[in-house]
Each structure stands twice: as structure tokens, then as C-alpha cells.
Write an enzyme that holds these catalytic residues in place. Structure first.
Site, PDB file in Angstrom:
ATOM      1  N   GLU A   1       0.855  -1.178   0.000  1.00  0.00           N
ATOM      2  CA  GLU A   1       0.000   0.000   0.000  1.00  0.00           C
ATOM      3  C   GLU A   1       0.885   1.221   0.000  1.00  0.00           C
ATOM      4  OE1 GLU A   1      -3.307   2.550   2.044  1.00  0.00           O
ATOM      5  OE2 GLU A   1      -2.086   1.264   3.292  1.00  0.00           O
TER       6      GLU A   1
ATOM      7  N   GLU B   1       3.975   8.473  -4.376  1.00  0.00           N
ATOM      8  CA  GLU B   1       4.879   7.820  -3.434  1.00  0.00           C
ATOM      9  C   GLU B   1       5.735   6.749  -4.085  1.00  0.00           C
ATOM     10  OE1 GLU B   1       5.291   9.070  -0.656  1.00  0.00           O
ATOM     11  OE2 GLU B   1       3.538  10.368  -0.570  1.00  0.00           O
TER      12      GLU B   1
END
Length: 711
Positions: free
Chosen positions: A191, A200
Site C-alpha cells: 500500500e 509515493e
């Protein structure tokens, strides 16, 4: 797909929405010196009063899960706690993992956090019951941030899973088969998503994993992510980027974006994350949701992609923004939570006018870390994504969207103008010192008094602000020799301007502190104290004082997202509560931290008390020592009190004629929120009472300490 109702918050299979990695660790940064056992990390800690930073050492010395306090607070401003409190999201994760992992295999968990997914994967293989060590199943978990590694190790130990999960303190792109991994992994769980999906490092992480760490055609959780967007009209969103047109309506005549200088100024380039539902009533939908990109986690993604799509306008209006979001295939989640945000991509200028039924051409592109949009109608309309870039012959200054909106707000500008004019009154050739990162104050001081001279410290923006103000000097009617950027430090400044400064001013605003607690702008007081020697006799300090204000509030959604954890899908997480900044059932002697939030984006809220003053800070005098204040809250409404909202009011003059508030009624500032250990039911003028105490010791770490007592 329902239109922005506001934006559908849908999970396909299971994944969550939260900030990760360094972005997720908002106010801290870390430098890892080694990836081997016994390593140390140097963690950057900043004194909020001085702006000075120091490196503190975090040792990798905890192998047993023994209690430790050295990392407490480092993770409190992250969204881990909000994510772990999202029970439906956690259940969706569990169901997806149990459906995907049906027999012993090798599972790789990238960005393991507290280890929840790793433990779910081990349990799905029946590994918690395996004691012989002969199982073919294994979970390899990698987490790069040492404080989180230490916390995860404790969670694994508490749940008896240390033998089932191999935890490695490295980034996934540092892992090698034959070294950290005995073999390629059959299943990937991860995740590593942010509000924009890609910010990210999702794409490079998946690329490396597929190239080096996973078997061919692996199973993955999640399976697929799909991005969507929608065209909207919103004056509020327009105000957050269109400074040129907004300040043109201001009577002060100061122009931060003079005509022809638009390329010099812009907002930060990334898509802006926010809880769009909070402004649902202020948004006009101009299109249906449009599917943009699809990313399959089970195969290697491309670094770049492009898409052309024609969108039919369902209403006439001006496209002020494109709202974007992503969907993962599974349950629909509709509870408010801090880690779920949508993204706003601002269109250029005052927006793009369209008629109902008109076709709008949208060009979408993605890189490894961004999704970009470009709108076109009959005539080409380009919007270059602004970059925080400064090189020889090129200047572009970027500010956060909230600061752009503040500078375009007429009421704010009028307050600053009047306060500056009053401070300059009666001074024939004033020397003005701007000690913060204000761009508005230098221009206003120069314009109000044509004999004034301005020196700016600009500690955050530094020389880029000087070059910017020099570039727009002529448009604002002053010569460059009336402005000086002083970057040699406060000691040198004191020598050069001993007793010569007639006006020491700030908004106060410090670039880079926008997402932190509002009273950290008390750095103004510390800087003013250090520069006391430069003030002339009768010098004016503006603002004159700061006032810490507060209000008791009903905050059920925020409290639910920050309350202490117990069991998360059958795994004990109680020991993470102190480290992650939980409120509620904390150990004796522990208290929840005060954290920054946009109150207006915190779901359902209601004021239960009158606004009150906790303490005041007199900027007309230097800091002489510790100061404190306290107040007993008087409730004006019945209800359930979950916490106290706190903020700063800046009193600009001695007469209290101009006050700038950063309270919850103004949406461009974050407030500090002190959540109670347990919500209390209050009755108007009843027996329930909350006392608030605050103290500031400038000789320590500069933190404002907020505590509360119940009676």
C-alpha cells in the site's frame, strides 16, 4: 459511477488512501546510515521557535519488543492511525488477502508499516499455527523507515508473529533475491499510494518488483487501480490559484502578479489533496466522471502514458478545476477519514468558459510520479505545470494554494494595509525590517511610504523572494535600491543596523510551516527578541501581540479516526497508540498530542462553547522566560465534546483595531486540535467542565505545551 457525490470513495478489492513514506512523515526527515542490524538513523528535529534543526540519533537496538520512548511522537503526525481505525477498509484488506492467498507461498509486503498486511498474509497461509519451521510459506516484509521498523517489530512480537514474518529495514529496490529474499515472491501485497496514486513511487516500486523480486504472473493485492476525473466550477477553488485576477479587485494597488509577470508566480506544482466533500455545496459539476488511467498491479507498469478524451459539458460555466480520484475494486467506503482525499488540478487563470453540450478536449499524461492534465477547446489552452525551479536567467516562485488564496483575499489585504499604514504613521524616513517570509508586507510598506526602505530576512524563501520582488519592483512603483534582502544572519544584521530599525514586522508567515501547528509562527517572537538591539527608540513591532484562542467542539469523525486501537482484524495493536498519537485509553501518564487539522475538512463539526483566550504573547517586549496561561471552558450548547480547537489571533496594533484570526471560521489556516481521552457529554451551564492549560518555555525545545483537565 455517481457524479461527485461528491467523489465516489470506492475500494476495488481493498486498498486504502493515505500518505506514505517521507510525505506521510510530514514534519520530519530521516537519514539512514546503515541497513544492517545495529544501524542508526539520524532524525531531523526542528525547534519551532528558532527554526534551527538538529539531528537526533535513533538506534536500532530493540530486538524483543521492549518498551521504548525515543521514537514517541515521530509518527504522531502521520496517517497510520487513521488508516488502522478504518475498520471497513481493514476488513476489505483481510478478505482480499484471504481470497488471494489460499496455500503456503512466498509473500512480499512492500512498505509494511505496522505489519498488518504481513500478519494477514501469514495467517491466510495458516502460518500462525506453524511451529515446526518446515512450512513452505514465508512473508518477507520491507519497511525503510527505522522508527516504523522498531514499532512493527513490537507488534509482531506482541502477536507471536516474529517467526512468521521476516522484517527487513530496507527499501524494496534495495532487496535482492539470493540475499534478503531466498527466492522470488509469488504474491505481492502493498500500500504505497498517495492522493494522486503515483506520488509515493508506486510505478518504480512495481517495476523493480516485477523485474527483480516477483515470479512471472504473480498474484497481487491490490489487483488494479483506476483513476477518474471530473470538471467542476468552484469560486473557492479558483481563489486558491488565480491571484492575478483576485488582487486586481483590491484597492491597495499592490500587485504580486503584475500584468505580464504571470510566469514569475504560481502554486506548488503537485495536485492539491483535500476532502472535496467539505465544499460539495460550493461546487457546480460541469461533466460526468471520466475514466482516465488503469494500473494493473499484477503486471509491470509503463513509466509514461498518455490519453486523449473528449468530454461533453453537462452545464454551462467556467472550468476552475479538475477533481481527480482513484478507485480500487472492492467495498464502497463512505465514512470520513483523514487519509482519504481527492486531488484538485487547477486550470489556468480565471478558468475555461464552456457552454452546455460543448465538447472539451482533455489530454492526460502520467509520469512515474505524477498525473498531468491539459484542457483544450476550439482554441488551444495550455497549462504548464509550475515547477519550483530557479536558475540563472529564470525565476519562478511557488507558494501553497492556501497562501495564494490569502493574498488574493480583499479583507485580509485590507487588514494588512491598514495595520502597516498605522505603524508607519509619523515616520519620515522609516527603516522597515520584515523578519518572516511575507511577500505582501514589503510591497505595502514601500507603497504606503515613498520614503521608506525595506530590509527582508525571508528565512524560508531566501534569495528567491528578493529576486522576485526585484522583478516586480517597477510594476509596483518603487526602485530596487529601496529594498534589500539580508541573508547573512541575525548577528550580522544586528551589527549593520544597530538601533536603526523603525518598524519590525511580519504577518507572521514562515514558508514551510503551513501544515504545522498555528502557534509555531511564534518564531516571530523569538526572532524579534534576538533582534531587539536593532530597534530604534520608539520603534513599532507588528503584530503587537499573539493570542492563543480556543473553542470546545463536537468532532465525532475526527475523534473516531484518532482514537486508540485495540484489536485490528484480530491483531493486537494497543502498543502503537502512544507512538502514533492516539487519544482515548492511553497508559497512565500519557496524553494525546495536539495535531494540526483543517477543522472545516474534519467531517461533522459543531462549536459547543464560546471562543476563549488561553494566553497572550506580548511582542512589544522580548521573551524573558517561560510563560503560561489557563482557562475554564464555558459551554453554550449541549452535546458531546470530543476535543478543543486551538488557534492564534494576531493583534496587529496596540489599539486592537486590527486582528487577524486563524480560527476555524477561516478556511485557509490549519488549527491545532487537542482531542480528549474520552468524549464527554456536556450541558449548557451544567456541571461538566474542562480546564485548558498552556505553557511555553523558550529555553527548551520551543514547543507550546497544551494540557487539559476534566471536572
Amino acid at each position: 459511477m455517481s457524479p461527485l457525490s461528491l467523489v465516489p470513495k470506492t475500494f476495488v478489492l481493498f486498498l486504502s488512501f493515505r500518505c506514505r513514506s517521507v510525505t506521510r512523515l510530514r514534519s520530519v526527515s530521516a537519514r539512514t546510515m546503515s541497513s544492517q542490524p545495529g544501524q542508526r538513523v539520524f532524525q531531523l528535529r526542528q525547534d519551532p521557535l528558532t527554526g534551527n534543526s538538529e539531528w537526533i540519533v535513533i538506534e536500532e537496538n530493540d530486538q524483543t519488543g521492549a518498551p521504548e520512548t525515543s521514537t514517541d511522537g515521530l509518527l504522531a503526525t502521520t496517517s497510520y492511525l487513521d488508516m488502522l481505525n478504518d475498520s471497513r477498509r481493514n476488513r476489505a484488506f483481510r478478505l482480499a488477502i484471504e481470497k488471494t492467498i489460499t496455500e503456503p507461498c512466498h509473500v512480499l509486503d512492500i512498505g509494511a508499516g505496522t505489519g498488518l498486511l504481513s500478519m494477514m498474509a501469514a495467517r491466510a497461509m495458516g502460518e500462525e499455527e506453524e511451529e515446526s519451521g518446515d512450512s513452505k510459506g514465508i512473508v518477507t516484509a520491507c519497511e525503510s523507515y527505522l522508527p516504523m521498523v522498531k514499532l512493527m517489530r513490537k507488534v509482531l512480537h506482541k502477536n507471536g508473529m516474529t517467526k512468521n514474518v521476516n522484517l527487513i529495514n530496507k527499501r524494496s529496490d534495495e532487496l535482492k533475491v539470493g540475499s534478503e529474499l531466498a527466492s522470488r515472491a509469488d504474491v505481492l501485497v502493498s500500500e504505497i499510494l498517495d492522493s494522486e496514486l503515483l506520488g509515493e513511487g508506486l510505478i518504480p516500486s512495481l517495476q523493480h518488483a516485477h523485474d527483480m523480486l516477483l515470479v512471472d504472473n504473480p498474484k497481487t493485492v491490490p489487483y488494479r487501480a483506476t483513476t477518474y476525473c471530473q470538471l467542476v466550477e468552484s469560486t473557492f477553488l479558483c481563489n486558491m490559484h488565480d491571484l492575478r485576477n483576485n488582487e486586481a479587485k483590491s484597492p491597495d494597488g499592490v500587485r504580486l502578479v503584475p500584468p505580464g509577470s504571470e510566469s514569475l508566480f504560481g502554486i506548488k506544482s503537485q495536485q492539491y489533496g483535500m476532502h472535496v466533500d467539505a465544499i460539495e455545496k460550493e461546487i457546480k459539476l460541469l461533466s460526468e466522471p471520466v475514466k482516465i488511467f488503469e494500473f494493473d498491479f499484477w503486471k509491470r507498469p509503463e513509466s509514461n502514458g498518455e490519453l486523449e478524451v473528449h468530454i461533453d459539458a453537462i452545464s454551462a460555466g467556467s472550468i476552475h478545476a479538475i477533481i481527480s480520484w482513484w478507485v480500487l475494486q472492492l467495498d464502497t467506503l463512505r465514512d470520513w477519514c483523514d487519509h482519504w482525499k481527492q486531488c484538485v488540478w487547477f486550470t489556468p487563470g480565471a478558468g475555461v468558459s464552456i457552454s452546455k453540450g460543448e465538447k472539451v478536449h482533455l489530454h492526460a499524461a502520467h509520469t512515474c510520479t505524477n498525473i498531468l492534465y491539459n484542457l483544450k477547446k476550439t482554441q488551444s489552452l495550455t497549462h504548464e505545470m509550475t515547477q519550483s525551479h530557479l536558475s540563472t536567467g529564470y525565476l519562478h516562485l511557488t507558494l501553497p494554494a492556501e497562501r495564494v488564496a490569502i493574498y488574493g483575499d480583499n479583507m485580509y489585504r485590507q487588514s494588512i494595509w491598514e495595520a502597516t499604514r498605522n505603524a508607519l504613521q509619523g515616520k519620515s524616513h522609516p527603516q522597515c525590517l520584515v523578519i518572516d517570509d511575507s511577500l505582501l508586507l514589503p510591497l505595502m510598506a514601500l507603497r504606503i511610504s515613498n520614503r521608506s526602505r525595506v530590509i527582508s530576512l525571508s528565512p524560508g524563501l531566501q534569495e528567491i523572494s528578493a529576486r522576485y520582488l526585484e522583478a516586480i519592483a517597477d510594476s509596483n512603483g518603487f526602485s530596487k535600491d529601496r529594498f534589500e534582502y539580508f541573508g547573512e544572519g541575525k548577528a550580522k544584521l544586528a551589527e549593520a543596523y544597530l538601533g536603526k530599525i523603525d518598524l519590525l514586522i511580519g504577518e507572521p508567515y514562515y514558508y514551510g510551516l503551513e501544515s504545522r501547528l498555528p502557534w509555531q509562527n511564534l518564531r516571530f517572537w523569538k526572532d524579534r527578541t534576538l533582534l531587539d538591539s536593532v530597534l530604534s527608540e520608539g520603534a513599532v513591532v507588528m503584530p503587537y501581540k499573539g493570542v492563543l484562542r480556543g473553542c470546545a467542539m463536537y468532532l465525532p469523525d475526527l475523534w473516531k479516526s484518532r482514537c486508540c486501537l485495540g484489536s485490528v482484524e484480530g491483531f493486537d495493536h494497543a502498543l502503537v497508540n502512544t507512538t502514533l498519537g492516539g487519544c482515548g485509553d492511553l497508559p497512565s501518564g500519557k496524553d494525546s498530542p495536539c495535531l494540526p487539522f483543517f477543522i472545516w475538512q474534519c467531517g461533522e463539526t459543531k462549536k459547543l462553547s464560546k471562543e476563549f483566550t488561553v494566553m497572550e504573547f506580548d511582542f512589544s517586549k522580548p521573551i524573558t522566560g517561560p510563560c503560561s496561561g489557563e482557562v475554564q471552558i464555558e459551554f453554550m450548547k449541549s452535546g458531546i465534546c470530543h476535543g478543543i480547537a486551538l488557534w492564534m489571533d494576531w493583534v496587529m496594533d496596540k489599539e486592537n483595531s486590527t486582528v487577524i484570526s486563524t480560527g476555524p471560521d477561516v478556511r485557509y489556516w490549519k488549527q491545532g486540535v487537542k482531542l480528549l481521552g474520552k468524549p464527554i457529554t456536556v450541558r449548557e451551564k451544567g456541571l461538566s467542565s474542562i480546564g485548558i492549560q498552556a505553557s511555553l518555555d523558550p529555553s527548551s525545545n520551543g514547543e507550546l505545551i497544551i494540557t487539559h483537565t476534566l471536572s
